[in-house]
Scaffold this motif. Structure first.
Motif, PDB file in Angstrom:
ATOM      1  N   THR A  68       0.835  -1.207   0.000  1.00  0.00           N
ATOM      2  CA  THR A  68       0.000   0.000   0.000  1.00  0.00           C
ATOM      3  C   THR A  68       0.866   1.252   0.000  1.00  0.00           C
ATOM      4  O   THR A  68       0.594   2.213  -0.729  1.00  0.00           O
ATOM      5  CB  THR A  68      -0.924   0.009   1.240  1.00  0.00           C
ATOM      6  OG1 THR A  68      -1.799  -1.119   1.182  1.00  0.00           O
ATOM      7  CG2 THR A  68      -1.755   1.285   1.296  1.00  0.00           C
ATOM      8  N   ILE A  69       1.927   1.242   0.818  1.00  0.00           N
ATOM      9  CA  ILE A  69       2.836   2.387   0.877  1.00  0.00           C
ATOM     10  C   ILE A  69       3.502   2.615  -0.466  1.00  0.00           C
ATOM     11  O   ILE A  69       3.564   3.749  -0.980  1.00  0.00           O
ATOM     12  CB  ILE A  69       3.902   2.163   1.965  1.00  0.00           C
ATOM     13  CG1 ILE A  69       3.254   2.163   3.353  1.00  0.00           C
ATOM     14  CG2 ILE A  69       5.003   3.233   1.882  1.00  0.00           C
ATOM     15  CD1 ILE A  69       4.188   1.712   4.459  1.00  0.00           C
ATOM     16  N   ILE A  70       4.025   1.551  -1.065  1.00  0.00           N
ATOM     17  CA  ILE A  70       4.741   1.670  -2.339  1.00  0.00           C
ATOM     18  C   ILE A  70       3.816   2.187  -3.435  1.00  0.00           C
ATOM     19  O   ILE A  70       4.173   3.102  -4.191  1.00  0.00           O
ATOM     20  CB  ILE A  70       5.345   0.302  -2.737  1.00  0.00           C
ATOM     21  CG1 ILE A  70       6.447  -0.087  -1.752  1.00  0.00           C
ATOM     22  CG2 ILE A  70       5.901   0.353  -4.163  1.00  0.00           C
ATOM     23  CD1 ILE A  70       6.936  -1.514  -1.906  1.00  0.00           C
ATOM     24  N   ILE A  71       2.613   1.628  -3.512  1.00  0.00           N
ATOM     25  CA  ILE A  71       1.663   2.058  -4.550  1.00  0.00           C
ATOM     26  C   ILE A  71       1.262   3.518  -4.347  1.00  0.00           C
ATOM     27  O   ILE A  71       1.233   4.309  -5.304  1.00  0.00           O
ATOM     28  CB  ILE A  71       0.419   1.151  -4.537  1.00  0.00           C
ATOM     29  CG1 ILE A  71       0.793  -0.258  -5.012  1.00  0.00           C
ATOM     30  CG2 ILE A  71      -0.679   1.725  -5.423  1.00  0.00           C
ATOM     31  CD1 ILE A  71      -0.312  -1.279  -4.811  1.00  0.00           C
ATOM     32  N   ALA A  72       0.970   3.900  -3.102  1.00  0.00           N
ATOM     33  CA  ALA A  72       0.575   5.291  -2.821  1.00  0.00           C
ATOM     34  C   ALA A  72       1.714   6.247  -3.166  1.00  0.00           C
ATOM     35  O   ALA A  72       1.485   7.316  -3.748  1.00  0.00           O
ATOM     36  CB  ALA A  72       0.183   5.433  -1.356  1.00  0.00           C
ATOM     37  N   ALA A  73       2.940   5.865  -2.817  1.00  0.00           N
ATOM     38  CA  ALA A  73       4.100   6.725  -3.110  1.00  0.00           C
ATOM     39  C   ALA A  73       4.316   6.850  -4.615  1.00  0.00           C
ATOM     40  O   ALA A  73       4.561   7.953  -5.128  1.00  0.00           O
ATOM     41  CB  ALA A  73       5.345   6.163  -2.430  1.00  0.00           C
ATOM     42  N   LEU A  74       4.212   5.733  -5.332  1.00  0.00           N
ATOM     43  CA  LEU A  74       4.425   5.767  -6.783  1.00  0.00           C
ATOM     44  C   LEU A  74       3.368   6.611  -7.488  1.00  0.00           C
ATOM     45  O   LEU A  74       3.693   7.407  -8.380  1.00  0.00           O
ATOM     46  CB  LEU A  74       4.425   4.340  -7.344  1.00  0.00           C
ATOM     47  CG  LEU A  74       5.663   3.494  -7.037  1.00  0.00           C
ATOM     48  CD1 LEU A  74       5.477   2.070  -7.568  1.00  0.00           C
ATOM     49  CD2 LEU A  74       6.919   4.125  -7.637  1.00  0.00           C
ATOM     50  N   LEU A  75       2.111   6.459  -7.091  1.00  0.00           N
ATOM     51  CA  LEU A  75       1.047   7.255  -7.706  1.00  0.00           C
ATOM     52  C   LEU A  75       1.236   8.741  -7.423  1.00  0.00           C
ATOM     53  O   LEU A  75       0.982   9.589  -8.290  1.00  0.00           O
ATOM     54  CB  LEU A  75      -0.320   6.791  -7.187  1.00  0.00           C
ATOM     55  CG  LEU A  75      -0.781   5.410  -7.658  1.00  0.00           C
ATOM     56  CD1 LEU A  75      -2.098   5.023  -6.994  1.00  0.00           C
ATOM     57  CD2 LEU A  75      -0.921   5.370  -9.181  1.00  0.00           C
ATOM     58  N   THR A  76       1.695   9.048  -6.209  1.00  0.00           N
ATOM     59  CA  THR A  76       1.957  10.450  -5.864  1.00  0.00           C
ATOM     60  C   THR A  76       3.115  11.006  -6.686  1.00  0.00           C
ATOM     61  O   THR A  76       3.061  12.148  -7.161  1.00  0.00           O
ATOM     62  CB  THR A  76       2.268  10.587  -4.366  1.00  0.00           C
ATOM     63  OG1 THR A  76       1.224   9.980  -3.604  1.00  0.00           O
ATOM     64  CG2 THR A  76       2.385  12.051  -3.965  1.00  0.00           C
ATOM     65  N   ILE A  77       4.159  10.201  -6.873  1.00  0.00           N
ATOM     66  CA  ILE A  77       5.307  10.631  -7.681  1.00  0.00           C
ATOM     67  C   ILE A  77       4.870  10.920  -9.112  1.00  0.00           C
ATOM     68  O   ILE A  77       5.280  11.922  -9.718  1.00  0.00           O
ATOM     69  CB  ILE A  77       6.409   9.553  -7.658  1.00  0.00           C
ATOM     70  CG1 ILE A  77       7.060   9.499  -6.274  1.00  0.00           C
ATOM     71  CG2 ILE A  77       7.464   9.835  -8.724  1.00  0.00           C
ATOM     72  CD1 ILE A  77       7.976   8.301  -6.072  1.00  0.00           C
ATOM     73  N   ILE A  78       4.034  10.037  -9.664  1.00  0.00           N
ATOM     74  CA  ILE A  78       3.533  10.247 -11.027  1.00  0.00           C
ATOM     75  C   ILE A  78       2.749  11.561 -11.112  1.00  0.00           C
ATOM     76  O   ILE A  78       2.918  12.352 -12.048  1.00  0.00           O
ATOM     77  CB  ILE A  78       2.646   9.061 -11.457  1.00  0.00           C
ATOM     78  CG1 ILE A  78       3.502   7.801 -11.609  1.00  0.00           C
ATOM     79  CG2 ILE A  78       1.917   9.380 -12.771  1.00  0.00           C
ATOM     80  CD1 ILE A  78       2.702   6.531 -11.816  1.00  0.00           C
ATOM     81  N   TRP A  79       1.899  11.803 -10.107  1.00  0.00           N
ATOM     82  CA  TRP A  79       1.132  13.046 -10.079  1.00  0.00           C
ATOM     83  C   TRP A  79       2.049  14.260  -9.946  1.00  0.00           C
ATOM     84  O   TRP A  79       1.834  15.300 -10.594  1.00  0.00           O
ATOM     85  CB  TRP A  79       0.141  12.993  -8.917  1.00  0.00           C
ATOM     86  CG  TRP A  79      -0.667  14.249  -8.740  1.00  0.00           C
ATOM     87  CD1 TRP A  79      -1.615  14.748  -9.575  1.00  0.00           C
ATOM     88  CD2 TRP A  79      -0.565  15.178  -7.653  1.00  0.00           C
ATOM     89  NE1 TRP A  79      -2.133  15.929  -9.068  1.00  0.00           N
ATOM     90  CE2 TRP A  79      -1.505  16.209  -7.893  1.00  0.00           C
ATOM     91  CE3 TRP A  79       0.207  15.222  -6.489  1.00  0.00           C
ATOM     92  CZ2 TRP A  79      -1.678  17.276  -7.020  1.00  0.00           C
ATOM     93  CZ3 TRP A  79       0.033  16.283  -5.617  1.00  0.00           C
ATOM     94  CH2 TRP A  79      -0.898  17.296  -5.886  1.00  0.00           C
ATOM     95  N   LEU A  80       3.102  14.119  -9.148  1.00  0.00           N
ATOM     96  CA  LEU A  80       4.002  15.242  -8.905  1.00  0.00           C
ATOM     97  C   LEU A  80       4.835  15.602 -10.140  1.00  0.00           C
ATOM     98  O   LEU A  80       5.354  16.722 -10.223  1.00  0.00           O
ATOM     99  CB  LEU A  80       4.949  14.917  -7.743  1.00  0.00           C
ATOM    100  CG  LEU A  80       4.314  14.898  -6.345  1.00  0.00           C
ATOM    101  CD1 LEU A  80       5.302  14.372  -5.311  1.00  0.00           C
ATOM    102  CD2 LEU A  80       3.824  16.282  -5.955  1.00  0.00           C
ATOM    103  N   ARG A  81       4.959  14.684 -11.080  1.00  0.00           N
ATOM    104  CA  ARG A  81       5.701  14.983 -12.301  1.00  0.00           C
ATOM    105  C   ARG A  81       5.066  16.132 -13.079  1.00  0.00           C
ATOM    106  O   ARG A  81       5.721  16.783 -13.887  1.00  0.00           O
ATOM    107  CB  ARG A  81       5.796  13.742 -13.194  1.00  0.00           C
ATOM    108  CG  ARG A  81       6.724  12.666 -12.650  1.00  0.00           C
ATOM    109  CD  ARG A  81       6.759  11.475 -13.589  1.00  0.00           C
ATOM    110  NE  ARG A  81       7.332  11.821 -14.881  1.00  0.00           N
ATOM    111  CZ  ARG A  81       8.625  11.812 -15.156  1.00  0.00           C
ATOM    112  NH1 ARG A  81       9.501  11.476 -14.216  1.00  0.00           N
ATOM    113  NH2 ARG A  81       9.064  12.125 -16.353  1.00  0.00           N
TER     114      ARG A  81
END
Length: 204
Positions: A68-81
């Motif tokens: 859950t942590i990894i998926i949430a972090a990755l989705l946030t990183i994609i959004w932050l791009r």
């Protein structure tokens, strides 16, 4: 009911992972730094709670929390791009939502383990506050819990609401505990609500 609590707990972990990722972005950290901050925020409070209570640390027995942590972090990183700048208020709102989840879920887990209501309120507050405190220390920021606006107090109120109502209606208790925590914290952010501070008379 257990399934609702379980996925609510995962939602709280995800929201706090997002908050940790947002701060890592503001601090211009690399991928490893993002995962460290996201993980510290998401599971730091719950880990502290379980260690104090002498319970098995929740994520060591259920690795889905780490996913859950990894998926949430990755989705946030994609959004932050697609974002050049993240306002501090965005981080504070994400943190407030995380507090709302963990103040109630921390209290719920403590009660479920057979501890009395007063201990549940304390552990709910620890569950909510310690992850963010660890995140801020690692990022070399002043922890939000030490700033003037209501922070830990909102968790105490939310956990208390949950503990008082849960014997009568668990779902209502969950919603009321989370809502009261979130609304008071957002009000504190917007209107700078704070507890009275004792001042030296020489300051006047």
């Amino acid at each position: 009911m257990e399934l609702i609590f379980y996925w609510t707990d995962h939602a709280g972990v995800a929201v706090f992972a997002v908050a940790g990722t947002l701060l890592a972005f503001r601090k211009k950290m690399d991928g490893f730094g993002v995962l460290v901050l996201a993980s510290a925020t998401a599971i730091g409070g719950g880990t502290t709670r379980d260690l104090i209570l002498g319970l098995p640390v929740f994520w060591t027995h259920d690795p889905v929390y780490l996913y859950t942590i990894i998926i949430a972090a990755l989705l946030t990183i994609i959004w932050l791009r697609f974002k050049a700048y993240i306002p501090m208020n965005t981080l504070m709102v994400a943190d407030a939502i995380g507090l709302a989840f963990f103040a109630t879920m921390g209290a719920e887990k403590t009660l479920s383990a057979g501890f009395p209501p007063f201990i549940a309120i304390i552990m709910g507050t620890i569950s909510a506050c310690f992850g963010g405190m660890l995140r801020d220390v690692l990022a070399r920021d002043i922890p939000m819990v030490l700033k003037s606006e209501l922070y830990a107090t909102t968790c105490i109120i939310g956990a208390t609401v949950y503990v008082v109502l849960v014997p009568y209606q668990p779902l209502v208790a969950l919603a009321a505990g989370m809502t009261s925590t979130l609304l008071i914290r957002l009000g504190a952010i917007k209107f700078n609500w704070s507890l009275p501070v004792f001042r030296d008379h020489q300051d006047h």
